[in-house]
Design a protein around this motif. Sequence first.
Motif, PDB file in Angstrom:
ATOM      1  N   LYS A 256       0.835  -1.205   0.000  1.00 35.07           N
ATOM      2  CA  LYS A 256       0.000   0.000   0.000  1.00 35.07           C
ATOM      3  C   LYS A 256       0.867   1.252   0.000  1.00 35.07           C
ATOM      4  O   LYS A 256       0.579   2.227  -0.705  1.00 35.07           O
ATOM      5  N   ARG A 257       1.933   1.216   0.783  1.00 35.69           N
ATOM      6  CA  ARG A 257       2.833   2.354   0.858  1.00 35.69           C
ATOM      7  C   ARG A 257       3.498   2.611  -0.500  1.00 35.69           C
ATOM      8  O   ARG A 257       3.657   3.764  -0.924  1.00 35.69           O
ATOM      9  N   ALA A 258       3.877   1.544  -1.215  1.00 33.17           N
ATOM     10  CA  ALA A 258       4.516   1.688  -2.525  1.00 33.17           C
ATOM     11  C   ALA A 258       3.548   2.288  -3.545  1.00 33.17           C
ATOM     12  O   ALA A 258       3.931   3.137  -4.361  1.00 33.17           O
ATOM     13  N   LEU A 259       2.298   1.861  -3.508  1.00 34.68           N
ATOM     14  CA  LEU A 259       1.300   2.405  -4.440  1.00 34.68           C
ATOM     15  C   LEU A 259       1.066   3.891  -4.175  1.00 34.68           C
ATOM     16  O   LEU A 259       0.991   4.696  -5.111  1.00 34.68           O
ATOM     17  N   LYS A 260       0.954   4.244  -2.919  1.00 40.80           N
ATOM     18  CA  LYS A 260       0.740   5.655  -2.584  1.00 40.80           C
ATOM     19  C   LYS A 260       1.959   6.497  -2.949  1.00 40.80           C
ATOM     20  O   LYS A 260       1.827   7.620  -3.445  1.00 40.80           O
ATOM     21  N   GLN A 261       3.142   5.968  -2.702  1.00 44.70           N
ATOM     22  CA  GLN A 261       4.373   6.708  -2.959  1.00 44.70           C
ATOM     23  C   GLN A 261       4.585   6.966  -4.442  1.00 44.70           C
ATOM     24  O   GLN A 261       5.055   8.046  -4.835  1.00 44.70           O
ATOM     25  N   THR A 262       4.243   6.019  -5.288  1.00 45.95           N
ATOM     26  CA  THR A 262       4.483   6.144  -6.730  1.00 45.95           C
ATOM     27  C   THR A 262       3.282   6.692  -7.492  1.00 45.95           C
ATOM     28  O   THR A 262       3.434   7.165  -8.621  1.00 45.95           O
ATOM     29  N   GLY A 263       2.092   6.601  -6.902  1.00 47.38           N
ATOM     30  CA  GLY A 263       0.887   7.019  -7.610  1.00 47.38           C
ATOM     31  C   GLY A 263       0.399   5.989  -8.598  1.00 47.38           C
ATOM     32  O   GLY A 263      -0.572   6.234  -9.329  1.00 47.38           O
ATOM     33  N   ILE A 264       1.021   4.825  -8.629  1.00 44.52           N
ATOM     34  CA  ILE A 264       0.600   3.731  -9.519  1.00 44.52           C
ATOM     35  C   ILE A 264      -0.509   2.938  -8.834  1.00 44.52           C
ATOM     36  O   ILE A 264      -0.455   2.694  -7.627  1.00 44.52           O
ATOM     37  N   GLN A 265      -1.504   2.511  -9.599  1.00 43.07           N
ATOM     38  CA  GLN A 265      -2.666   1.859  -8.999  1.00 43.07           C
ATOM     39  C   GLN A 265      -2.770   0.373  -9.339  1.00 43.07           C
ATOM     40  O   GLN A 265      -3.784  -0.252  -9.050  1.00 43.07           O
ATOM     41  N   ARG A 266      -1.728  -0.165  -9.932  1.00 42.37           N
ATOM     42  CA  ARG A 266      -1.781  -1.573 -10.328  1.00 42.37           C
ATOM     43  C   ARG A 266      -0.653  -2.332  -9.631  1.00 42.37           C
ATOM     44  O   ARG A 266       0.508  -1.956  -9.698  1.00 42.37           O
ATOM     45  N   LEU A 267      -1.010  -3.435  -8.953  1.00 38.33           N
ATOM     46  CA  LEU A 267      -0.046  -4.258  -8.235  1.00 38.33           C
ATOM     47  C   LEU A 267      -0.095  -5.673  -8.774  1.00 38.33           C
ATOM     48  O   LEU A 267      -1.183  -6.238  -8.972  1.00 38.33           O
ATOM     49  N   ILE A 268       1.065  -6.264  -9.059  1.00 39.42           N
ATOM     50  CA  ILE A 268       1.095  -7.674  -9.405  1.00 39.42           C
ATOM     51  C   ILE A 268       1.887  -8.415  -8.334  1.00 39.42           C
ATOM     52  O   ILE A 268       2.805  -7.867  -7.727  1.00 39.42           O
ATOM     53  N   ILE A 269       1.506  -9.663  -8.100  1.00 48.14           N
ATOM     54  CA  ILE A 269       2.164 -10.505  -7.111  1.00 48.14           C
ATOM     55  C   ILE A 269       2.765 -11.683  -7.853  1.00 48.14           C
ATOM     56  O   ILE A 269       2.081 -12.363  -8.619  1.00 48.14           O
ATOM     57  N   ALA A 270       4.054 -11.932  -7.653  1.00 46.88           N
ATOM     58  CA  ALA A 270       4.718 -13.029  -8.343  1.00 46.88           C
ATOM     59  C   ALA A 270       5.651 -13.756  -7.393  1.00 46.88           C
ATOM     60  O   ALA A 270       6.149 -13.181  -6.431  1.00 46.88           O
TER      61      ALA A 270
END
Length: 344
Positions: A256-270
């Motif tokens: 969540k912190r990474a999404l807020k920090q970058t403004g990117i709204q898409r997360l992938i899990i691998a």
Amino acid sequence: MRVLGLETSCDETGVAVFDTDRGLLSHRLYSQIAVHAEYGGVVPELASRDHVRKTLPLIKEALAEAELTVQDLDAVAYTSGPGLVGALLVGACAGRSLAWSLGIPAVGVHHMEGHLLAPMLEDNPPAFPFIALLVSGGHTQLVQVDGIGEYTLLGESLDDAAGEAFDKAAKMMGLPYPGGPALSALAATGDDQRFRFPRPMTDRPGLDFSFSGLKTFTRTTILQQAVDGVLADSDKADIAAGFEAAVVDTLTIKCKRALKQTGIQRLIIAGGVGANKRLRAQLKEAVESLGGEVCYPRLEFCTDNGAMIAFAGAQRLLAGESADLAVSVVPRWPMTELNAPGAG
């Protein structure tokens, strides 16, 4: 372009055929769990020997499933790092030799780039840019992905990876190998509120991780609850649940912190830990609450596999990359050293 992909970085032999026009044509996977179970972990020499035994038969099976022969291949991709050096050499030697005998190009692929791009094998692949949580037995990283080969490392584990922490905690509780899945199965029957594990490095800024303290907390809790050295089944389940909750909460907070920090709204899990049911459900809820979306590869492509190597290799082969005749592997290889395909 029809690409044969070979994955032999650790304890799974993966072979696949990917067609840049038709998609994934076949994939085969052999796991060495039974080979290493009596030792409680991967034995590198045994892993290498098993890859030698299994790679060529799996190539034949994958080609048969795709209804192709080796003469129908246009290129070969193989994992060249990071990983166990002996295991990597098996796939690299097989792949490079096969390509040379057929007069076709070959390319070495970064194992973690393969994991990162595994969701691109799905029918609705995620669009760039996105944040990737690479979470496996050997790696826990948050990476900003602006395109293939365009990676910015945002944070990583400063000690154990999440998967390593799962396996070591499971071993402390006497759970069977592989420990991570066994611990998660046990956690589903326990009370995750009984023992309050710490959420390491979540009370400070930054996107790095640390999981070694969770191992210490686990060992201390086991010693406190054991009676004459024996841990009751209910205690074991509750400790497993508390441990899993702490790891999942920590990963969720950082994502969540990474999404807020970058403004990117898409997360992938691998990566292999991406198969964890609690992690999938919790990240989906957390990211959607921010107006974003989460993408996963199918479960069979969370663990090591040849399909992700064939796909990642195809992208670089299309850009004109290829390996020379020398067989070279890189046991330690930061993904930030990669360039965009064709950039050098």
